[in-house]
Scaffold this motif. Structure first.
Motif, PDB file in Angstrom:
ATOM      1  N   VAL A   1       0.837  -1.206   0.000  1.00  0.00           N
ATOM      2  CA  VAL A   1       0.000   0.000   0.000  1.00  0.00           C
ATOM      3  C   VAL A   1       0.870   1.254   0.000  1.00  0.00           C
ATOM      4  CG1 VAL A   1      -1.831   1.225   1.223  1.00  0.00           C
ATOM      5  CG2 VAL A   1      -1.803  -1.271   1.199  1.00  0.00           C
ATOM      6  N   ALA A   2       1.977   1.223   0.762  1.00  0.00           N
ATOM      7  CA  ALA A   2       2.864   2.387   0.807  1.00  0.00           C
ATOM      8  C   ALA A   2       3.499   2.645  -0.552  1.00  0.00           C
ATOM      9  CB  ALA A   2       3.938   2.172   1.872  1.00  0.00           C
ATOM     10  N   LEU A   3       3.979   1.595  -1.205  1.00  0.00           N
ATOM     11  CA  LEU A   3       4.573   1.757  -2.534  1.00  0.00           C
ATOM     12  C   LEU A   3       3.547   2.248  -3.537  1.00  0.00           C
ATOM     13  CD1 LEU A   3       7.046   1.430  -4.353  1.00  0.00           C
ATOM     14  CD2 LEU A   3       6.403  -0.962  -4.691  1.00  0.00           C
ATOM     15  N   SER A   4       2.336   1.734  -3.457  1.00  0.00           N
ATOM     16  CA  SER A   4       1.266   2.189  -4.338  1.00  0.00           C
ATOM     17  C   SER A   4       0.951   3.664  -4.112  1.00  0.00           C
ATOM     18  CB  SER A   4       0.017   1.347  -4.111  1.00  0.00           C
ATOM     19  OG  SER A   4      -1.075   1.833  -4.855  1.00  0.00           O
ATOM     20  N   GLY A   5       0.895   4.075  -2.840  1.00  0.00           N
ATOM     21  CA  GLY A   5       0.610   5.474  -2.549  1.00  0.00           C
ATOM     22  C   GLY A   5       1.713   6.408  -3.009  1.00  0.00           C
ATOM     23  N   LEU A   6       2.979   6.028  -2.777  1.00  0.00           N
ATOM     24  CA  LEU A   6       4.091   6.871  -3.193  1.00  0.00           C
ATOM     25  C   LEU A   6       4.150   7.007  -4.715  1.00  0.00           C
ATOM     26  CD1 LEU A   6       6.869   5.644  -0.732  1.00  0.00           C
ATOM     27  CD2 LEU A   6       5.575   7.776  -0.620  1.00  0.00           C
ATOM     28  N   LEU A   7       3.936   5.892  -5.422  1.00  0.00           N
ATOM     29  CA  LEU A   7       3.923   5.968  -6.889  1.00  0.00           C
ATOM     30  C   LEU A   7       2.768   6.820  -7.384  1.00  0.00           C
ATOM     31  CD1 LEU A   7       4.806   2.274  -7.846  1.00  0.00           C
ATOM     32  CD2 LEU A   7       6.284   4.287  -7.997  1.00  0.00           C
ATOM     33  N   SER A   8       1.618   6.707  -6.750  1.00  0.00           N
ATOM     34  CA  SER A   8       0.469   7.525  -7.145  1.00  0.00           C
ATOM     35  C   SER A   8       0.746   9.006  -6.901  1.00  0.00           C
ATOM     36  CB  SER A   8      -0.774   7.075  -6.371  1.00  0.00           C
ATOM     37  OG  SER A   8      -1.063   5.720  -6.607  1.00  0.00           O
ATOM     38  N   GLY A   9       1.392   9.311  -5.770  1.00  0.00           N
ATOM     39  CA  GLY A   9       1.723  10.706  -5.500  1.00  0.00           C
ATOM     40  C   GLY A   9       2.705  11.275  -6.500  1.00  0.00           C
ATOM     41  N   VAL A  10       3.700  10.467  -6.900  1.00  0.00           N
ATOM     42  CA  VAL A  10       4.671  10.931  -7.902  1.00  0.00           C
ATOM     43  C   VAL A  10       4.001  11.138  -9.249  1.00  0.00           C
ATOM     44  CG1 VAL A  10       6.743  10.272  -9.171  1.00  0.00           C
ATOM     45  CG2 VAL A  10       6.634   9.893  -6.711  1.00  0.00           C
ATOM     46  N   LEU A  11       3.132  10.202  -9.644  1.00  0.00           N
ATOM     47  CA  LEU A  11       2.453  10.320 -10.935  1.00  0.00           C
ATOM     48  C   LEU A  11       1.528  11.530 -10.966  1.00  0.00           C
ATOM     49  CD1 LEU A  11       1.569   6.572 -11.659  1.00  0.00           C
ATOM     50  CD2 LEU A  11       3.378   7.947 -12.697  1.00  0.00           C
ATOM     51  N   TYR A  12       0.790  11.756  -9.873  1.00  0.00           N
ATOM     52  CA  TYR A  12      -0.124  12.902  -9.851  1.00  0.00           C
ATOM     53  C   TYR A  12       0.650  14.214  -9.805  1.00  0.00           C
ATOM     54  CZ  TYR A  12      -4.248  15.663  -8.743  1.00  0.00           C
ATOM     55  OH  TYR A  12      -5.268  16.585  -8.787  1.00  0.00           O
ATOM     56  N   ARG A  13       1.726  14.263  -9.041  1.00  0.00           N
ATOM     57  CA  ARG A  13       2.484  15.509  -8.951  1.00  0.00           C
ATOM     58  C   ARG A  13       3.184  15.825 -10.270  1.00  0.00           C
ATOM     59  NH1 ARG A  13       4.554  19.081  -5.348  1.00  0.00           N
ATOM     60  NH2 ARG A  13       6.606  19.946  -5.812  1.00  0.00           N
ATOM     61  N   SER A  14       3.659  14.803 -10.972  1.00  0.00           N
ATOM     62  CA  SER A  14       4.290  15.026 -12.276  1.00  0.00           C
ATOM     63  C   SER A  14       3.285  15.309 -13.370  1.00  0.00           C
ATOM     64  CB  SER A  14       5.133  13.808 -12.651  1.00  0.00           C
ATOM     65  OG  SER A  14       4.322  12.653 -12.752  1.00  0.00           O
ATOM     66  N   ASN A  15       1.985  15.205 -13.056  1.00  0.00           N
ATOM     67  CA  ASN A  15       0.899  15.504 -13.998  1.00  0.00           C
ATOM     68  C   ASN A  15       0.977  14.611 -15.240  1.00  0.00           C
ATOM     69  OD1 ASN A  15      -1.431  16.806 -14.780  1.00  0.00           O
ATOM     70  ND2 ASN A  15      -0.373  18.556 -15.690  1.00  0.00           N
ATOM     71  N   LEU A  16       1.279  13.335 -14.995  1.00  0.00           N
ATOM     72  CA  LEU A  16       1.324  12.387 -16.094  1.00  0.00           C
ATOM     73  C   LEU A  16      -0.082  12.172 -16.653  1.00  0.00           C
ATOM     74  CD1 LEU A  16       3.176  10.432 -17.692  1.00  0.00           C
ATOM     75  CD2 LEU A  16       2.517   8.670 -16.033  1.00  0.00           C
ATOM     76  N   LEU A  17      -0.195  12.219 -17.996  1.00  0.00           N
ATOM     77  CA  LEU A  17      -1.489  12.066 -18.682  1.00  0.00           C
ATOM     78  C   LEU A  17      -2.504  13.102 -18.208  1.00  0.00           C
ATOM     79  CD1 LEU A  17      -1.802   8.162 -18.665  1.00  0.00           C
ATOM     80  CD2 LEU A  17      -0.934   9.624 -20.488  1.00  0.00           C
ATOM     81  N   TRP A  18      -2.023  14.275 -17.835  1.00  0.00           N
ATOM     82  CA  TRP A  18      -2.884  15.380 -17.410  1.00  0.00           C
ATOM     83  C   TRP A  18      -3.802  14.982 -16.250  1.00  0.00           C
ATOM     84  CZ3 TRP A  18      -2.408  14.025 -22.628  1.00  0.00           C
ATOM     85  CH2 TRP A  18      -1.597  14.872 -23.378  1.00  0.00           C
ATOM     86  N   MET A  19      -3.236  14.259 -15.283  1.00  0.00           N
ATOM     87  CA  MET A  19      -4.043  13.803 -14.146  1.00  0.00           C
ATOM     88  C   MET A  19      -4.595  14.975 -13.339  1.00  0.00           C
ATOM     89  SD  MET A  19      -1.983  10.519 -12.620  1.00  0.00           S
ATOM     90  CE  MET A  19      -1.756   9.037 -13.590  1.00  0.00           C
ATOM     91  N   GLN A  20      -3.772  16.014 -13.157  1.00  0.00           N
ATOM     92  CA  GLN A  20      -4.217  17.133 -12.337  1.00  0.00           C
ATOM     93  C   GLN A  20      -5.399  17.864 -12.957  1.00  0.00           C
ATOM     94  OE1 GLN A  20      -0.939  19.721 -11.403  1.00  0.00           O
ATOM     95  NE2 GLN A  20       0.355  18.064 -10.646  1.00  0.00           N
ATOM     96  N   ARG A  21      -5.556  17.739 -14.248  1.00  0.00           N
ATOM     97  CA  ARG A  21      -6.693  18.378 -14.908  1.00  0.00           C
ATOM     98  C   ARG A  21      -7.891  17.449 -15.001  1.00  0.00           C
ATOM     99  NH1 ARG A  21      -6.157  21.691 -20.647  1.00  0.00           N
ATOM    100  NH2 ARG A  21      -8.241  22.641 -20.604  1.00  0.00           N
TER     101      ARG A  21
END
Length: 353
Positions: free
Chosen positions: A181-201
């Motif tokens: 769960v920790a690895l999943s959360g950290l990867l999700s945080g990195v992906l969202y912060r890097s705005n991969l595939l326009w996640m933040q939008r």
């Protein structure tokens, strides 16, 4: 001692307060009063894969089923409230929603990867809002400046962020598959912060929902502005108590001078605040053996232009840290000069004003 913003309580953090109260209350209610329904909220990946119980991806990630996880997650959410003050409630809610959705896919992907590579069968993961909690470590590490507080045994540096990392490590070791769960959360945080595939939008909370939540929930969940100095902890040393008391007095003096400037209705100066019109800090007063503020008050009311500011050197590293938090270079330099290059106090002033 370990606070990052200096302001206490849940001031300007209604969403963090709701995450502390609602899931915790449901956890206690479920574990103490209705234990027969705990199986409905188990995060069972095997049931998702084989029985197609997709609803477990929602129910199993809402309520904690372990008191240790509830306690550690609550402490982390309380410390992460600084991110809500920094980004705003809507952006903070969007980050939690986005990482909560991405974590569901990451959990399944990691479980299948472990089974394919190491033949390790992951049937059940710890339940609760654990994925977003671990994902919040990513903006906390990247956005909040690291300020040394003290030294342990003369070699180990204790910072304002050490307690948060210790609590994260405690949560990581609470159960066997918590590291998934920790690895999943950290990867999700990195992906969202890097705005991969326009996640933040794509995963942004709608503006109308943010306004409705602000109108209905903020009056109930918003904390009051701190006005008095909180009592010192029993374990704090005399030096730390003196440091905190001087910081609080410095802040009160600066705020009183700001109120006086506003009452005089003087035209605003360049930058966020006219820090050069404030009194020097208490540390500088102690070193220079200057007269008391009561004796300096008549001199401050004399007509004519204000005295020139002191040429306090400002390090570029501290300015860069404040600029990474989103403040302008001029505001960062003025805040550091006014706080005598104390980046913790400068962060307090910039965040609160």
């Amino acid at each position: 001692m370990f606070t990052t913003t200096g302001s206490r309580g849940m001031y300007k953090a209604p969403l963090s307060k709701s995450l502390l109260l609602v899931p915790t209350a449901l956890t206690v209610l479920l574990m103490l009063l209705q234990p027969q329904y705990q199986s409905l909220f188990e995060y069972n990946l095997q049931a998702v894969r084989e029985d197609h119980q997709i609803w477990r991806l929602v129910y199993g990630r809402l309520i904690w089923l372990d008191l240790k996880d509830t306690f550690c997650s609550g402490l982390l959410i309380y410390n992460f409230r600084v991110l809500e003050r920094r980004f705003g409630s809507r952006k903070f809610a969007s980050f939690l929603l986005g990482t909560w959705i991405v974590c569901a896919a990451m959990d399944l992907l990691l479980a299948e990867t472990l089974h394919f590579l190491f033949e390790l069968q992951v049937e059940m993961l710890p339940a609760g809002l654990l994925g977003p909690v671990f994902a919040l470590f990513v903006p906390f590490f990247c956005s909040i400046p690291r300020v040394p507080v003290t030294q342990l045994l003369g070699q180990i540096s204790i910072t304002n962020k050490s307690l948060v990392y210790i609590m994260g490590l405690q949560l990581l070791t609470s159960s066997y598959f918590m590291w998934v769960v920790a690895l999943s959360g950290l990867l999700s945080g990195v992906l969202y912060r890097s705005n991969l595939l326009w996640m933040q939008r794509l995963l942004l909370v709608p503006a109308w929902l943010s306004r409705v939540g602000s109108l209905l929930l903020e009056p109930l969940l918003s904390g009051s502005e701190p006005t008095q100095e909180a009592p010192m902890g029993m374990g704090a040393t005399l030096d730390i108590q003196r440091q905190q008391r001087m910081d609080m007095l410095d802040q009160q003096m600066l705020l009183s001078q700001l109120a006086q400037v506003r009452r005089n209705a003087q035209p605003p100066q360049a930058g966020l605040l006219n820090w050069n019109r404030f009194f020097p800090t208490l540390r500088q007063r102690g070193r220079n053996a200057a007269p008391a503020p009561a004796a300096a008050a008549p001199q401050a009311r004399r007509p004519g232009p204000s005295p020139p500011p002191e040429n306090t050197p400002v390090t570029e590293e501290q300015v860069a840290r404040l600029m990474e938090m989103g403040f302008s270079r001029v505001d960062a330099q003025e805040a550091l000069r006014a706080s005598n290059n104390d980046i913790n106090m400068a962060t307090n002033f910039l965040l609160q004003h």
